[in-house]
Structure formats: C-alpha cells, structure tokens
Motif scaffolding. Structure first.
Motif, PDB file in Angstrom:
ATOM      1  N   ALA A  46       0.781  -1.076   0.001  1.00 48.69           N
ATOM      2  CA  ALA A  46      -0.176  -0.080   0.152  1.00 48.69           C
ATOM      3  C   ALA A  46       0.849   1.267  -0.080  1.00 48.69           C
ATOM      4  CB  ALA A  46      -0.865   0.006   1.239  1.00 48.69           C
ATOM      5  N   ALA A  51      -3.304   3.532   1.524  1.00 46.04           N
ATOM      6  CA  ALA A  51      -3.349   3.122   2.915  1.00 46.04           C
ATOM      7  C   ALA A  51      -4.599   3.589   3.698  1.00 46.04           C
ATOM      8  CB  ALA A  51      -2.112   3.524   3.572  1.00 46.04           C
ATOM      9  N   GLN A  61      -0.879  -1.975   9.516  1.00 46.63           N
ATOM     10  CA  GLN A  61       0.582  -1.713   8.745  1.00 46.63           C
ATOM     11  C   GLN A  61       1.564  -2.651   9.431  1.00 46.63           C
ATOM     12  OE1 GLN A  61       1.914   2.448   8.622  1.00 46.63           O
ATOM     13  NE2 GLN A  61       3.024   1.976   6.963  1.00 46.63           N
ATOM     14  N   PRO A  75       5.516  -0.519   3.970  1.00 43.43           N
ATOM     15  CA  PRO A  75       4.676  -0.100   3.095  1.00 43.43           C
ATOM     16  C   PRO A  75       3.652  -1.285   2.586  1.00 43.43           C
ATOM     17  CG  PRO A  75       6.456  -0.153   1.974  1.00 43.43           C
ATOM     18  CD  PRO A  75       6.946  -0.473   3.193  1.00 43.43           C
ATOM     19  N   TRP A  77       0.556  -3.936   4.298  1.00 39.86           N
ATOM     20  CA  TRP A  77      -0.641  -3.955   5.460  1.00 39.86           C
ATOM     21  C   TRP A  77      -1.227  -5.188   5.367  1.00 39.86           C
ATOM     22  CZ3 TRP A  77      -3.056   0.166   7.995  1.00 39.86           C
ATOM     23  CH2 TRP A  77      -2.330   1.655   7.740  1.00 39.86           C
TER      24      TRP A  77
END
Length: 105
Positions: A46, A51, A61, A75, A77
C-alpha cells in the motif's frame, strides 16, 4: 502458505510469481512486487494514496523493530478479514496492492 493457496488468493489479479526473500516470500505480478508473506501472514503493498482505505477496513501496517528499538513501518498492510471469505473482496485488495506497486515504480 503454499504456492497453490497464494495463487488462488491472487487469482483476481492474474498470474503471480513467488520468490523466497527475507525468510518469507515475495509475491510479484507482471514484475512488480504486490505482497509479502512474513511468518505465515500475507501483507499487501500500500502507499499514501490507498493506505487510508486499508486502515478504514481494519488492516494493520506491518512494522518491525529497528536497531534502536523503534518501530520501522513498512509499506505493507494486513489483508482485511472479510477478504478471506469472498474472492471478489480479495480481488479488490490485491488490485489495490498492484496499483500501489505500479505507483512505486
């Protein structure tokens, strides 16, 4: 998670390539990394654009503990729970991950 289960998870996106990395697996679509499997958990890529959508759906996250004990956010999730029961919902999330991957270059 074995290759067949991963391929099924990403069927809404299309064919994927699975590569071992960091003690886990990297999941690629058309040469772009879209997900990681870390300690048995699948994590989707993401970015700042999507996000918030992951967070609103209850995803978390991924972070690891840095050298000084501080969390280092990555980055990637978690997948929202409802996606595991519905291939159409899963397809939405894996497509969002691919879009983030394309934006990252």
């Amino acid at each position: 998670m074995d290759a067949a289960a991963i391929e099924e998870m990403f069927q809404g996106l299309g064919p994927v390539t699975i590569k071992r990395m960091f003690g886990g697996k990297g999941i690629y679509h058309m040469g772009s990394i879209v997900a990681l499997e870390v300690r048995g958990e699948m994590l989707l890529k993401a970015d700042e654009q999507n996000a918030p959508e992951f967070a609103a759906a209850g995803a978390t996250q991924w972070a690891y503990e840095g050298k000084k004990g501080n969390p280092v956010k990555m980055p990637y999730w978690s997948i929202p729970e409802d996606a595991y029961d519905d291939p159409d919902v899963m397809a939405k999330w894996v497509r969002l991950a691919y879009q983030a991957s394309l934006r990252a270059g």
